[in-house]
Write a protein that holds these residues in place. Structure first.
Motif, PDB file in Angstrom:
ATOM      1  N   GLY A  63       0.787  -1.232   0.000  1.00  0.00           N
ATOM      2  CA  GLY A  63       0.000   0.000   0.000  1.00  0.00           C
ATOM      3  C   GLY A  63       0.816   1.278   0.000  1.00  0.00           C
ATOM      4  N   VAL A 116      -0.738  -1.525  -4.621  1.00  0.00           N
ATOM      5  CA  VAL A 116      -0.902  -0.172  -5.169  1.00  0.00           C
ATOM      6  C   VAL A 116      -1.196  -0.314  -6.653  1.00  0.00           C
ATOM      7  N   ASP A 142      -3.260   2.262  -8.494  1.00  0.00           N
ATOM      8  CA  ASP A 142      -3.608   3.496  -9.201  1.00  0.00           C
ATOM      9  C   ASP A 142      -2.438   4.463  -9.276  1.00  0.00           C
ATOM     10  N   ARG A 143      -1.239   4.001  -8.942  1.00  0.00           N
ATOM     11  CA  ARG A 143      -0.032   4.822  -9.050  1.00  0.00           C
ATOM     12  C   ARG A 143       1.020   4.041  -9.813  1.00  0.00           C
ATOM     13  N   THR A 176       2.246   6.162   2.389  1.00  0.00           N
ATOM     14  CA  THR A 176       1.045   5.437   1.989  1.00  0.00           C
ATOM     15  C   THR A 176       0.449   6.089   0.738  1.00  0.00           C
ATOM     16  N   ASN A 226      -2.451   6.527  -0.407  1.00  0.00           N
ATOM     17  CA  ASN A 226      -3.628   7.390  -0.313  1.00  0.00           C
ATOM     18  C   ASN A 226      -3.319   8.751   0.303  1.00  0.00           C
ATOM     19  N   GLN A 227      -2.051   9.032   0.577  1.00  0.00           N
ATOM     20  CA  GLN A 227      -1.642  10.367   1.012  1.00  0.00           C
ATOM     21  C   GLN A 227      -0.916  11.131  -0.102  1.00  0.00           C
ATOM     22  N   GLU A 257      -4.216   6.970   9.043  1.00  0.00           N
ATOM     23  CA  GLU A 257      -3.983   7.040   7.602  1.00  0.00           C
ATOM     24  C   GLU A 257      -5.261   6.844   6.806  1.00  0.00           C
ATOM     25  N   ALA A 258      -6.194   6.056   7.323  1.00  0.00           N
ATOM     26  CA  ALA A 258      -7.421   5.757   6.586  1.00  0.00           C
ATOM     27  C   ALA A 258      -8.601   5.767   7.546  1.00  0.00           C
ATOM     28  N   ALA A 280      -6.230  10.238   4.618  1.00  0.00           N
ATOM     29  CA  ALA A 280      -6.713   9.849   3.292  1.00  0.00           C
ATOM     30  C   ALA A 280      -7.977  10.613   2.917  1.00  0.00           C
ATOM     31  N   GLU A 281      -8.893  10.759   3.871  1.00  0.00           N
ATOM     32  CA  GLU A 281     -10.133  11.493   3.610  1.00  0.00           C
ATOM     33  C   GLU A 281      -9.831  12.959   3.296  1.00  0.00           C
ATOM     34  N   SER A 305      -8.167  13.327  -0.153  1.00  0.00           N
ATOM     35  CA  SER A 305      -9.160  13.156  -1.209  1.00  0.00           C
ATOM     36  C   SER A 305      -9.978  14.426  -1.413  1.00  0.00           C
TER      37      SER A 305
END
Length: 326
Positions: A28, A76, A78-79, A101, A103-104, A266-267, A273-274, A277
């Motif tokens: 991740g 991972v 989407d990167r 991470t 999502n950051q 983190e999530a 992450a929120e 986003s």
């Protein structure tokens, strides 16, 4: 790789460019070749031994960076290696490489280079999460921003104005107040000479206050609130322990909330992450069209991180000090 290490708690002279082990991305996570990072007040506190990193975070300074993805961990999808990104970190930014991470990560806003983008993640996530996501800032409100000339202050002014608010600021010099006016602040108060409570009350009171001082300003901030106003405390430069007059707060139907960013999960709910986003979806378009821009006081090579800390300690900076990695 090389990174800035802290030889012992102390002044800027304890910062040293040293060889350290390379980080490896876990599930991740991604590995970033760092192009630039920025100096934040939290870095200064950590250097002094007053703000240790949260459990599991790197003990290397640096809460944000920009760069290019060099490797991706399991899971991972989407990167990709080669993606240009900036990132919100819990630590590790003062280095040639950092793991974070996925999502950051935030994309580089259109129109910005990697160096300018390094000045954004920490201030953008701090301002948006507090003023908008928690504080519900909206058009027509009066927002008071303490420390208007700093990195968070210069960003908060622009975001508030972009969303239709009227902005009042405090700062310690005419030079900083002039910069705040250039960014859109309507009411500017030199806290060495004038009383911000009087200035804000004369304008009807603050609907929302973004405060980095903590205890020192607690009572006066409540005095400055409008009915149904909200006080958001994000720092303790003026101390951690203060007295809150609940009678005044109840009479105004006021609300006080205090938040931090570095120690958030983190999530999940109220996570980094929120916030990342929401910033990417709602704030980044304002950066891309030039409505909100990074304010950079100066750029220095990362090997001169001590000089960057001296500048922040001097309180003469307007906006961010960015450290570039060769």
């Amino acid at each position: 790789m090389h990174a800035i290490t802290v030889t012992a708690p102390g002044g800027p002279e304890v910062l040293t460019w040293s060889e350290v082990p390379d980080p490896e991305p876990g599930p991740g996570q991604v590995l970033i070749d760092v192009a630039a990072t920025a100096v934040n007040r939290a870095d200064v506190l950590q250097r002094r031994g007053l703000y240790p990193p949260p459990p599991g975070a790197s003990d290397i300074l640096g809460l944000e960076c920009s760069g290019t993805i060099a490797a991706v961990g399991d899971g991972v999808r989407d990167r990709q290696v080669g993606d240009r990104v900036c990132a919100l970190l819990a630590g590790g930014g003062y280095a040639e490489k950092v793991v974070v991470t996925a999502n950051q990560l935030l994309p580089i806003p259109d129109g910005l280079d990697l160096v300018a983008a390094a000045a954004l993640p920490e201030v953008a996530c701090t301002v948006w999460s507090n003023l908008v996501m928690i504080g519900g800032m909206r058009s027509g409100q009066l927002v008071l921003v303490h420390g208007g000339g700093g990195g968070i202050g210069t960003h908060a002014i622009q975001v508030a104005v972009a969303l239709g608010a009227t902005v009042a600021v405090t700062a310690g010099s005419e030079h900083k107040l002039a910069a705040c006016r250039d960014l859109g602040a309507s009411i500017t108060v030199n806290y060495h000479e004038d009383d911000f409570v009087t200035a804000v009350r004369d304008a009807g009171g603050a609907d929302l206050i973004l405060d980095n001082m903590g205890a020192k300003y607690l009572g006066r901030n409540v005095d400055a609130l409008a009915p149904d106003g909200q006080l958001c405390v994000i720092g303790m430069q003026g101390g951690a322990v203060g007295e809150l007059n609940l009678g005044k707060l109840i009479a105004k139907r006021g609300r006080v909330f205090a938040t931090g960013l570095r120690g958030r999960p983190e999530a999940g709910r109220s996570s980094k992450a929120e916030i990342v986003s929401e910033v990417t979806r709602r704030l980044w378009p304002l950066v891309a069209d030039g409505t909100v821009r990074p304010v950079v006081h100066t750029e220095l090579p990362i090997t001169e991180a001590a000089r960057g800390h001296e500048l922040l300690d001097s309180a003469d900076t307007v906006g961010k000090v960015v450290l570039t990695v060769a």
